[in-house]
Design a protein around this motif. Sequence first.
Motif, PDB file in Angstrom:
ATOM      1  N   PHE A 153       0.908  -1.206   0.035  1.00 25.68           N
ATOM      2  CA  PHE A 153       0.078   0.064  -0.092  1.00 25.68           C
ATOM      3  C   PHE A 153       1.000   1.229  -0.060  1.00 25.68           C
ATOM      4  O   PHE A 153       2.046   1.322   0.654  1.00 25.68           O
ATOM      5  N   CYS A 154       0.341   2.040  -0.708  1.00 24.18           N
ATOM      6  CA  CYS A 154       1.234   3.496  -0.702  1.00 24.18           C
ATOM      7  C   CYS A 154       0.285   4.539  -0.264  1.00 24.18           C
ATOM      8  O   CYS A 154      -0.748   4.644  -0.463  1.00 24.18           O
ATOM      9  N   ALA A 155       0.936   5.640   0.132  1.00 19.36           N
ATOM     10  CA  ALA A 155       0.269   6.932   0.688  1.00 19.36           C
ATOM     11  C   ALA A 155      -0.320   7.702  -0.536  1.00 19.36           C
ATOM     12  O   ALA A 155       0.245   7.770  -1.786  1.00 19.36           O
ATOM     13  N   ALA A 156      -1.565   8.075   0.014  1.00 17.18           N
ATOM     14  CA  ALA A 156      -2.456   8.752  -1.152  1.00 17.18           C
ATOM     15  C   ALA A 156      -1.973  10.201  -1.483  1.00 17.18           C
ATOM     16  O   ALA A 156      -2.321  10.846  -2.397  1.00 17.18           O
ATOM     17  N   LYS A 157      -1.143  10.976  -0.276  1.00 11.83           N
ATOM     18  CA  LYS A 157      -0.791  12.191  -0.707  1.00 11.83           C
ATOM     19  C   LYS A 157       0.512  12.441   0.080  1.00 11.83           C
ATOM     20  O   LYS A 157       0.879  11.561   1.145  1.00 11.83           O
ATOM     21  N   ASP A 158       1.223  13.286   0.011  1.00 16.28           N
ATOM     22  CA  ASP A 158       2.409  13.688   1.151  1.00 16.28           C
ATOM     23  C   ASP A 158       1.764  13.973   2.383  1.00 16.28           C
ATOM     24  O   ASP A 158       0.945  14.247   2.658  1.00 16.28           O
ATOM     25  N   PHE A 159       2.638  13.478   3.366  1.00 16.82           N
ATOM     26  CA  PHE A 159       2.188  13.324   4.847  1.00 16.82           C
ATOM     27  C   PHE A 159       3.468  13.559   5.595  1.00 16.82           C
ATOM     28  O   PHE A 159       4.405  12.860   5.387  1.00 16.82           O
ATOM     29  N   VAL A 160       3.173  14.617   6.542  1.00 16.52           N
ATOM     30  CA  VAL A 160       4.527  14.705   7.521  1.00 16.52           C
ATOM     31  C   VAL A 160       4.049  13.855   8.761  1.00 16.52           C
ATOM     32  O   VAL A 160       2.908  14.302   9.486  1.00 16.52           O
ATOM     33  N   LEU A 161       4.750  12.659   9.234  1.00 15.17           N
ATOM     34  CA  LEU A 161       4.774  12.088  10.402  1.00 15.17           C
ATOM     35  C   LEU A 161       5.616  12.501  11.355  1.00 15.17           C
ATOM     36  O   LEU A 161       6.985  12.389  11.300  1.00 15.17           O
ATOM     37  N   PRO A 162       5.010  13.408  12.605  1.00 14.41           N
ATOM     38  CA  PRO A 162       6.160  13.930  13.593  1.00 14.41           C
ATOM     39  C   PRO A 162       6.737  13.009  14.232  1.00 14.41           C
ATOM     40  O   PRO A 162       6.194  11.800  14.473  1.00 14.41           O
ATOM     41  N   SER A 163       8.139  13.155  14.772  1.00 13.30           N
ATOM     42  CA  SER A 163       9.014  12.355  15.269  1.00 13.30           C
ATOM     43  C   SER A 163       8.458  12.549  16.908  1.00 13.30           C
ATOM     44  O   SER A 163       7.977  13.764  17.345  1.00 13.30           O
TER      45      SER A 163
END
Length: 178
Positions: free
Chosen positions: A31-41
């Motif tokens: 599965f791939c991401a549908a849009k750019d996404f920032v996952l915070p640390s």
Amino acid sequence: MKRGFEIVSKYQGEDLTLPVRATQNAAGYDFCAAKDFVLPSIWKRNFLQILHALRKQKEHTAKELVAANKVLKPYLVPTGIKAYMQPDEFLMLANRSSNPLKHGLILPNGVGIVDADYYGNDNNEGEIFFQLVNFGLTDKVIKKGERLGQGIFLPYLLADDEATPLAKRTGGFGSSGR
């Protein structure tokens, strides 16, 4: 059609890729991401301060527990994909083996379970999301089309003496819990 994938209507025309198996003997569909996404640390969100405060005390205030849970809250990364399957099957969502090692990403509950009746629900049309937590030192930018995890179709068994559940799904993500 027994099982497969479709793009949810809000992502139609956005050039998404349906999940595929990478090799002939792969069990999982990537599965791939549908849009750019920032996952915070988690390290940028006072994780160490909260952990230290919790370790010092035997009892914790509701405010401290809320703060600790907020830091470790998983994010829902959209895929834009829904899955259809037979009523006695489910789709198990699993982490990619490279996610923890290379990217510091984990599924906080180990695996995700997508029930057959999640497909087409009124809340979100059955869109599949990957719950992820970023234990890496820096924020992780997930680009549209980047692989998030994998899905594996599996059958399940019922107990001999089970009473047939009569409830129908009425919601989307996480709605079958009590």
